[in-house]
Design a protein around this motif. Structure first.
Motif, PDB file in Angstrom:
ATOM      1  N   TYR A   1       5.026  14.268  21.055  1.00  0.00           N
ATOM      2  CA  TYR A   1       5.603  14.125  19.640  1.00  0.00           C
ATOM      3  C   TYR A   1       4.386  13.484  18.760  1.00  0.00           C
ATOM      4  N   PHE A   2       4.023  14.172  17.783  1.00  0.00           N
ATOM      5  CA  PHE A   2       2.997  13.553  16.944  1.00  0.00           C
ATOM      6  C   PHE A   2       3.499  13.079  15.684  1.00  0.00           C
ATOM      7  N   LEU A   3       3.051  11.828  15.066  1.00  0.00           N
ATOM      8  CA  LEU A   3       3.354  11.642  13.695  1.00  0.00           C
ATOM      9  C   LEU A   3       2.003  11.379  13.216  1.00  0.00           C
ATOM     10  N   LEU A   4       1.304  12.333  12.393  1.00  0.00           N
ATOM     11  CA  LEU A   4       0.048  12.385  11.818  1.00  0.00           C
ATOM     12  C   LEU A   4      -0.017  12.110  10.272  1.00  0.00           C
ATOM     13  N   MET A   5      -0.659  10.770  10.072  1.00  0.00           N
ATOM     14  CA  MET A   5      -0.865  10.325   8.850  1.00  0.00           C
ATOM     15  C   MET A   5      -2.263  10.713   8.226  1.00  0.00           C
ATOM     16  N   GLU A   6      -2.377  11.278   7.033  1.00  0.00           N
ATOM     17  CA  GLU A   6      -3.409  11.590   6.451  1.00  0.00           C
ATOM     18  C   GLU A   6      -4.336  10.437   5.956  1.00  0.00           C
ATOM     19  N   GLN A   7      -5.367  10.247   6.456  1.00  0.00           N
ATOM     20  CA  GLN A   7      -6.193   8.993   6.174  1.00  0.00           C
ATOM     21  C   GLN A   7      -6.710   8.828   4.761  1.00  0.00           C
ATOM     22  N   GLN A   8      -6.786  10.113   4.245  1.00  0.00           N
ATOM     23  CA  GLN A   8      -7.147  10.167   2.809  1.00  0.00           C
ATOM     24  C   GLN A   8      -6.679  11.585   2.333  1.00  0.00           C
ATOM     25  N   PRO A   9      -6.073  11.600   0.939  1.00  0.00           N
ATOM     26  CA  PRO A   9      -5.501  13.143   0.999  1.00  0.00           C
ATOM     27  C   PRO A   9      -6.436  14.232   1.020  1.00  0.00           C
ATOM     28  N   LEU A  10      -6.032  15.298   2.032  1.00  0.00           N
ATOM     29  CA  LEU A  10      -6.999  16.378   2.191  1.00  0.00           C
ATOM     30  C   LEU A  10      -6.745  17.602   1.372  1.00  0.00           C
ATOM     31  N   ALA A  11      -7.779  18.214   1.097  1.00  0.00           N
ATOM     32  CA  ALA A  11      -7.739  19.481   0.204  1.00  0.00           C
ATOM     33  C   ALA A  11      -7.004  20.369   0.797  1.00  0.00           C
ATOM     34  N   ASP A  12      -6.693  20.479   1.930  1.00  0.00           N
ATOM     35  CA  ASP A  12      -6.065  21.610   2.687  1.00  0.00           C
ATOM     36  C   ASP A  12      -5.505  21.157   4.074  1.00  0.00           C
ATOM     37  N   SER A  13      -4.420  20.551   3.912  1.00  0.00           N
ATOM     38  CA  SER A  13      -3.756  19.818   5.052  1.00  0.00           C
ATOM     39  C   SER A  13      -3.501  20.815   6.209  1.00  0.00           C
TER      40      SER A  13
ATOM     41  N   SER B  17       0.971  -1.168   0.094  1.00  0.00           N
ATOM     42  CA  SER B  17      -0.040   0.081   0.005  1.00  0.00           C
ATOM     43  C   SER B  17       0.971   1.268   0.060  1.00  0.00           C
ATOM     44  N   LYS B  18       0.327   2.231  -0.812  1.00  0.00           N
ATOM     45  CA  LYS B  18       1.084   3.451  -0.693  1.00  0.00           C
ATOM     46  C   LYS B  18       1.266   4.305   0.502  1.00  0.00           C
ATOM     47  N   THR B  19       2.406   4.706   0.827  1.00  0.00           N
ATOM     48  CA  THR B  19       2.588   5.537   2.180  1.00  0.00           C
ATOM     49  C   THR B  19       1.682   6.824   1.989  1.00  0.00           C
ATOM     50  N   PRO B  20       0.845   7.104   2.802  1.00  0.00           N
ATOM     51  CA  PRO B  20       0.297   8.415   2.798  1.00  0.00           C
ATOM     52  C   PRO B  20       0.955   9.466   3.184  1.00  0.00           C
ATOM     53  N   SER B  21       0.434  10.603   3.012  1.00  0.00           N
ATOM     54  CA  SER B  21       1.422  11.792   3.471  1.00  0.00           C
ATOM     55  C   SER B  21       1.410  11.895   4.757  1.00  0.00           C
ATOM     56  N   PHE B  22       2.237  12.554   5.722  1.00  0.00           N
ATOM     57  CA  PHE B  22       2.358  12.553   6.927  1.00  0.00           C
ATOM     58  C   PHE B  22       2.869  14.012   7.449  1.00  0.00           C
ATOM     59  N   HIS B  23       2.719  14.323   8.775  1.00  0.00           N
ATOM     60  CA  HIS B  23       3.138  15.558   9.180  1.00  0.00           C
ATOM     61  C   HIS B  23       4.005  15.042  10.645  1.00  0.00           C
TER      62      HIS B  23
ATOM     63  N   GLU C  51      -4.332  23.136  11.535  1.00  0.00           N
ATOM     64  CA  GLU C  51      -4.573  24.098  12.590  1.00  0.00           C
ATOM     65  C   GLU C  51      -6.139  23.879  13.236  1.00  0.00           C
ATOM     66  N   LYS C  52      -6.854  23.317  12.586  1.00  0.00           N
ATOM     67  CA  LYS C  52      -8.207  23.087  13.272  1.00  0.00           C
ATOM     68  C   LYS C  52      -8.412  22.050  14.408  1.00  0.00           C
ATOM     69  N   ALA C  53      -7.254  21.263  13.922  1.00  0.00           N
ATOM     70  CA  ALA C  53      -7.122  19.901  14.757  1.00  0.00           C
ATOM     71  C   ALA C  53      -6.334  20.416  16.122  1.00  0.00           C
ATOM     72  N   PHE C  54      -5.332  21.079  15.985  1.00  0.00           N
ATOM     73  CA  PHE C  54      -4.592  21.472  17.100  1.00  0.00           C
ATOM     74  C   PHE C  54      -5.131  22.559  17.816  1.00  0.00           C
ATOM     75  N   ARG C  55      -5.965  23.364  17.362  1.00  0.00           N
ATOM     76  CA  ARG C  55      -7.052  24.336  18.140  1.00  0.00           C
ATOM     77  C   ARG C  55      -7.620  23.353  19.253  1.00  0.00           C
TER      78      ARG C  55
ATOM     79  N   ARG D 123     -10.769  12.003  14.455  1.00  0.00           N
ATOM     80  CA  ARG D 123     -12.008  12.685  13.900  1.00  0.00           C
ATOM     81  C   ARG D 123     -11.850  13.752  13.037  1.00  0.00           C
ATOM     82  N   HIS D 124     -10.568  14.376  13.057  1.00  0.00           N
ATOM     83  CA  HIS D 124     -10.122  15.352  12.171  1.00  0.00           C
ATOM     84  C   HIS D 124      -9.549  14.804  10.867  1.00  0.00           C
ATOM     85  N   ARG D 125      -9.642  13.315  10.807  1.00  0.00           N
ATOM     86  CA  ARG D 125      -9.268  12.583   9.489  1.00  0.00           C
ATOM     87  C   ARG D 125      -7.726  12.446   9.498  1.00  0.00           C
ATOM     88  N   PHE D 126      -7.117  12.146  10.673  1.00  0.00           N
ATOM     89  CA  PHE D 126      -5.819  11.863  10.570  1.00  0.00           C
ATOM     90  C   PHE D 126      -5.614  10.564  11.470  1.00  0.00           C
TER      91      PHE D 126
END
Length: 546
Positions: free
Chosen positions: A364-376, A311-317, A381-385, A349-352
């Motif tokens: 320490y967080f490693l957040l993988m996008e469950q599916q490509p986000l339109a505006d990561s 499986s393809k590795t998703p984008s992460f932060h 920003e919304k999740a960490f608020r 819930r924020h799709r990570f």
């Protein structure tokens, strides 16, 4: 069980004392439950009603006067009485059409006694029944609470608890999780389940995720509504439990049973979350390796993260969140690492897909996008608020929080490098208005410059003479230069920030000019000085961490 405890008007007219009673209006309101029985003859004493009372009257206070009788009946309806029983006789020989019309309009039951009846006998009979029903409800509630505790000890799941709840209230109940999963007891047809799930998803998504606890209502139609309550842990909503009410209102027994069920569900979900956290030891190993700067291959990373196959590795932060506890925090408050389970639920819930490690006062967080986000970026920003809000609620509203967020990663083998980016963004948090490494501008270059010998030589070349002067004379020329440059060469602003007179600032600037040269503020020199000042700060922070 609950239905047996509700005494409605339809039920009381079957009792012996009501055998000569006739319903003349408001037939559609006969299902209203009675909370108490009260004798009331005049409208001006309606202020003593609390709602839910069945009213007994002889018509003494209003008789056949139209204005008085309509004012009397209107006041009972306004005060939310459930019905009126009138004894026909000398004061009111028959029920006028205007009273019948008003009662029908409001679906307010209007009953008449064709023969004299002792009101004291009625109140005694019904009050005994109501008190007995209340006592029985308390006994049932206590038994239900004990059975919930037993279920909890048996490590029952959410469906088991929901089914137990349904048996207690004898009506349709549901469990809704913000991740989209919904359970019903009893089971409903698939199309109904989909429709209800979509409706609840739309409704609950509009609500604040940290909404206040307590029962709420959602009207579905004239005859159907939901009574629901959020399942909350540490101020965070994990799910909702509710009842579908059809042609009835929620009585106290229903609401108390719902509240007990929600409490048990919260304990169940919290225990489940913490058990899952214990099973995530591989995450600790992963972050420990990354923090120690031990390089991991793509396959090693995928294995540690439970990613199998091709499986393809998703984008992460990569994100680092550092905090300083509130001074007013009580000693026995929740340890920071216990928040990881809550953060995991929130970020999911924020799709990570979150991987989290807490060490000291850092997450320490490693957040993988469950599916490509339109505006990561916006999603982060919304999740960490929400994350910051949660930390404030649990560790104190005046807790200090700093963050560093890396660029988006594509290859897991480069996670260590992205973690270093987050570290650098965190190091420059006070100088930058943004926690994103991508926003550091020119100072991003420091990340790629070797500390030795390039940076130290660069700092020495541009700041060495000032540093030597400060050390020899105890002056603060380096700090003065830093503030002056940050103020865009505004002497007034710099003097205010340094809390010194402007004349004092002039003397210091003259000394700086003498040491560095009169063109120290020229564009080319200024850029180099800015970099040298930031690089010195960064290196001092790096040394303090090692």
């Amino acid at each position: 069980m609950s239905n047996d405890l509700r005494l409605t008007i339809a039920e009381i007219i079957k009792r012996p004392l009501f055998q000569h009673t006739h319903v003349v209006a408001g037939h559609r309101g006969l299902s209203r439950p009675i909370r108490w029985v009260h004798v009331l003859e005049t409208a001006d004493t309606g202020q003593f009603l609390n709602g839910g009372e069945l009213i007994l009257s002889t018509g003494l206070g209003f008789g056949e006067e139209k204005e008085k009788r309509l004012a009397y009946l209107t006041e009972l309806i306004r005060r939310k009485a459930v019905g009126l029983c009138i004894e026909l006789g000398r004061y009111i020989p028959s029920i006028p059409d205007d009273m019948i019309e008003l009662a029908n309009h409001h679906q307010f039951p209007l009953l008449v006694f064709h023969q004299p009846v002792r009101f004291v006998d009625i109140t005694q009979d019904l009050h005994e029944h109501l008190i007995h029903a209340q006592m029985q409800a308390l006994r049932n509630l206590e038994a239900y609470s004990r059975s919930l505790q037993q279920l909890s000890l048996q490590a029952a799941g959410t469906l088991k608890l929901l089914q137990h709840f349904q048996v207690a209230v004898q009506t349709q109940v549901f469990y809704y999780s913000p991740d989209g999963s919904t359970q019903f007891a009893p089971v409903v047809p698939h199309d109904v389940a989909v429709e209800m799930s979509d409706l609840m998803g739309s409704h609950f998504s509009e609500m604040d995720s940290s909404t206040e606890a307590g029962v709420r209502f959602l009207s579905l139609s004239v005859t159907r509504q939901l009574a629901y309550q959020p399942v909350m842990v540490m101020g965070h909503v994990l799910a909702y439990v509710g009842i579908v009410l059809y042609e009835r209102s929620a009585d106290e027994y229903l609401l108390l049973t719902l509240d007990n069920t929600v409490s048990a569900m919260a304990q169940l979900l919290m225990r489940k979350m913490f058990v899952e956290e214990q099973a995530l030891a591989t995450e600790n190993r992963l972050f420990d390796d990354l923090i120690a700067n031990r390089s991991l291959s793509e396959e090693q990373m995928r294995s540690l993260l439970g990613m199998t196959g091709g499986s393809k590795t998703p984008s992460f932060h990569m994100i680092i969140l550092s905090f300083e506890k509130s001074k007013n925090l009580v000693e026995d408050s929740l340890p920071p690492h216990d928040l990881t389970a809550i953060f995991r639920s929130l970020l999911t819930r924020h799709r990570f897909r979150p991987f989290i490690r807490c060490i000291g006062n850092r997450f320490y967080f490693l957040l993988m996008e469950q599916q490509p986000l339109a505006d990561s970026r916006r999603s982060l920003e919304k999740a960490f608020r929400d994350v910051q809000k949660m930390i404030g609620q649990t560790l104190g509203e005046d807790v200090q929080i700093w963050m560093g967020i890396s660029r988006m990663g594509k290859r897991l083998s480069e996670a260590g490098r992205h973690l270093a980016e987050a570290e650098q963004a965190l190091a420059f948090y006070h100088e930058s208005s943004s926690p994103f490494f991508a926003d550091l501008g020119l100072f991003r270059l420091l990340f790629h410059v070797p500390n030795e010998p390039v940076l130290t030589v660069f700092i020495s070349d541009y700041l060495g003479p000032l540093l030597a002067h400060d050390q020899a004379y105890g002056s603060s020329l380096v700090q003065t230069l830093r503030v002056y440059l940050d103020a865009n060469l505004s002497k007034q602003e710099a003097a205010q920030k340094l809390f010194i007179h402007r004349q004092t600032l002039y003397h210091r600037l003259e000394k700086i000019e003498e040491i560095l040269g009169e063109d120290f503020a020229a564009t080319q020199n200024r850029i180099c000085l800015e970099i040298a000042l930031r690089a010195r700060d960064w290196l001092s922070k790096e040394e303090s961490h090692h």
